[in-house]
Write a protein that holds these residues in place. Structure first.
Motif, PDB file in Angstrom:
ATOM      1  N   UNK A 104      12.553  -4.635  17.822  1.00 16.30           N
ATOM      2  CA  UNK A 104      11.843  -5.522  18.749  1.00 16.30           C
ATOM      3  C   UNK A 104      12.404  -5.452  20.167  1.00 16.30           C
ATOM      4  N   UNK A 105      13.575  -4.883  20.334  1.00 15.72           N
ATOM      5  CA  UNK A 105      14.133  -4.722  21.676  1.00 15.72           C
ATOM      6  C   UNK A 105      13.517  -3.529  22.413  1.00 15.72           C
ATOM      7  N   UNK A 106      12.615  -2.834  21.747  1.00 15.05           N
ATOM      8  CA  UNK A 106      11.900  -1.725  22.395  1.00 15.05           C
ATOM      9  C   UNK A 106      10.475  -2.150  22.661  1.00 15.05           C
ATOM     10  N   UNK A 107      10.013  -1.919  23.888  1.00 14.86           N
ATOM     11  CA  UNK A 107       8.630  -2.180  24.269  1.00 14.86           C
ATOM     12  C   UNK A 107       7.928  -0.832  24.307  1.00 14.86           C
ATOM     13  N   UNK A 108       6.960  -0.626  23.422  1.00 17.09           N
ATOM     14  CA  UNK A 108       6.305   0.675  23.297  1.00 17.09           C
ATOM     15  C   UNK A 108       4.914   0.754  23.912  1.00 17.09           C
ATOM     16  N   UNK A 109       4.395  -0.346  24.411  1.00 15.71           N
ATOM     17  CA  UNK A 109       3.065  -0.326  25.010  1.00 15.71           C
ATOM     18  C   UNK A 109       3.106  -1.020  26.362  1.00 15.71           C
ATOM     19  N   UNK A 110       2.147  -0.695  27.218  1.00 16.07           N
ATOM     20  CA  UNK A 110       2.161  -1.252  28.571  1.00 16.07           C
ATOM     21  C   UNK A 110       3.343  -0.686  29.335  1.00 16.07           C
ATOM     22  N   UNK A 111       4.156  -1.563  29.859  1.00 19.49           N
ATOM     23  CA  UNK A 111       5.394  -1.156  30.517  1.00 19.49           C
ATOM     24  C   UNK A 111       6.398  -0.806  29.424  1.00 19.49           C
ATOM     25  N   UNK A 112       6.681   0.468  29.230  1.00 24.97           N
ATOM     26  CA  UNK A 112       7.565   0.926  28.153  1.00 24.97           C
ATOM     27  C   UNK A 112       9.014   0.836  28.611  1.00 24.97           C
ATOM     28  N   UNK A 113       9.843   0.164  27.810  1.00 29.32           N
ATOM     29  CA  UNK A 113      11.272   0.085  28.121  1.00 29.32           C
ATOM     30  C   UNK A 113      12.069  -0.241  26.873  1.00 29.32           C
ATOM     31  N   UNK A 114      13.349   0.037  26.939  1.00 24.50           N
ATOM     32  CA  UNK A 114      14.315  -0.277  25.889  1.00 24.50           C
ATOM     33  C   UNK A 114      15.235  -1.344  26.485  1.00 24.50           C
ATOM     34  N   UNK A 115      15.281  -2.514  25.882  1.00 19.80           N
ATOM     35  CA  UNK A 115      16.037  -3.639  26.434  1.00 19.80           C
ATOM     36  C   UNK A 115      17.504  -3.300  26.651  1.00 19.80           C
ATOM     37  N   UNK A 116      18.098  -2.540  25.759  1.00 20.17           N
ATOM     38  CA  UNK A 116      19.523  -2.186  25.904  1.00 20.17           C
ATOM     39  C   UNK A 116      19.744  -1.393  27.190  1.00 20.17           C
ATOM     40  N   UNK A 117      18.868  -0.436  27.469  1.00 18.81           N
ATOM     41  CA  UNK A 117      19.011   0.374  28.681  1.00 18.81           C
ATOM     42  C   UNK A 117      18.771  -0.471  29.935  1.00 18.81           C
ATOM     43  N   UNK A 118      17.766  -1.321  29.888  1.00 16.18           N
ATOM     44  CA  UNK A 118      17.481  -2.193  31.016  1.00 16.18           C
ATOM     45  C   UNK A 118      18.637  -3.175  31.242  1.00 16.18           C
ATOM     46  N   UNK A 119      19.184  -3.718  30.158  1.00 22.34           N
ATOM     47  CA  UNK A 119      20.315  -4.643  30.269  1.00 22.34           C
ATOM     48  C   UNK A 119      21.521  -3.951  30.900  1.00 22.34           C
ATOM     49  N   UNK A 120      21.789  -2.732  30.495  1.00 26.49           N
ATOM     50  CA  UNK A 120      22.915  -2.023  31.092  1.00 26.49           C
ATOM     51  C   UNK A 120      22.653  -1.759  32.579  1.00 26.49           C
ATOM     52  N   UNK A 121      21.418  -1.460  32.931  1.00 32.20           N
ATOM     53  CA  UNK A 121      21.076  -1.285  34.338  1.00 32.20           C
ATOM     54  C   UNK A 121      21.305  -2.557  35.142  1.00 32.20           C
TER      55      UNK A 121
END
Length: 179
Positions: free
Chosen positions: A143-160
């Motif tokens: 669930x921490x991965x968004x696969x539709x619309x704006x695609x992102x991985x929460x872990x990567x975004x959090x580290x950013x």
């Protein structure tokens, strides 16, 4: 600040939990982006570690984001924070809030100057505050991965987000992602 006036831990910590808090706090104090994993089975006390680190972060003037993969888990964490740190400035943010409520939280955080805790789901990462501590509970969850619309991985975004603010990204899991 009343949160910091009480020098006791947010919860009664075991010696292992206290040791974990101290080690993670050393990473936080580096003031350069850091990430760490808190490995522990369900019921092992990861939440107590999160709460103590959140309290310390607030006392050092830094915002906290405590994120869960699902709204139900976020609500449980919200209640845990409210009970353990009743004086903390606490916000809840997730996709099931009404658009008006999400807007009020967003705008309130845009002008936030004192440290606060945001508990929510992955979309909380887009809120306008500079976190000193981001905690991803159950970081392995899909669930921490968004696969539709704006695609992102929460872990990567959090580290950013942490890379910009010079804080700590703490990932908690009983079954850590191999990445």
């Amino acid at each position: 600040d009343q949160v910091c006036a009480d020098q006791r831990p947010a919860l009664c910590l075991t010696s292992d939990q206290a040791q974990a808090v101290d080690r993670f706090w050393e990473l936080f104090a580096v003031e350069a982006p850091q990430s760490a994993l808190l490995f522990g089975v369900t019921g092992s006390g990861k939440t107590a570690v999160y709460l103590e680190l959140a309290k310390r972060s607030l006392c050092h003037g830094r915002h906290v984001m405590l994120l869960a993969p699902e709204v139900a888990i976020a609500l449980k964490l919200y209640n845990d924070v409210r009970d353990a740190l009743p004086q903390a400035d606490l916000r809840l943010f997730h996709g099931y809030l009404s658009p008006g409520e999400r807007f009020r939280v967003f705008m309130g955080l845009a002008s936030q100057t004192s440290p606060c805790i945001v508990v929510g789901t992955r979309s909380s990462l887009f809120l306008p505050l500079e976190p000193g501590l981001v905690i991803l509970d159950e970081e392995h969850d899909a669930s921490f991965k968004q696969d539709e619309g704006l695609v992102y991985q929460a872990r990567e975004l959090a580290f950013g987000r942490i890379a910009r603010s010079g804080g700590l990204l703490l990932m908690g899991s009983a079954t850590p992602d191999v990445k």
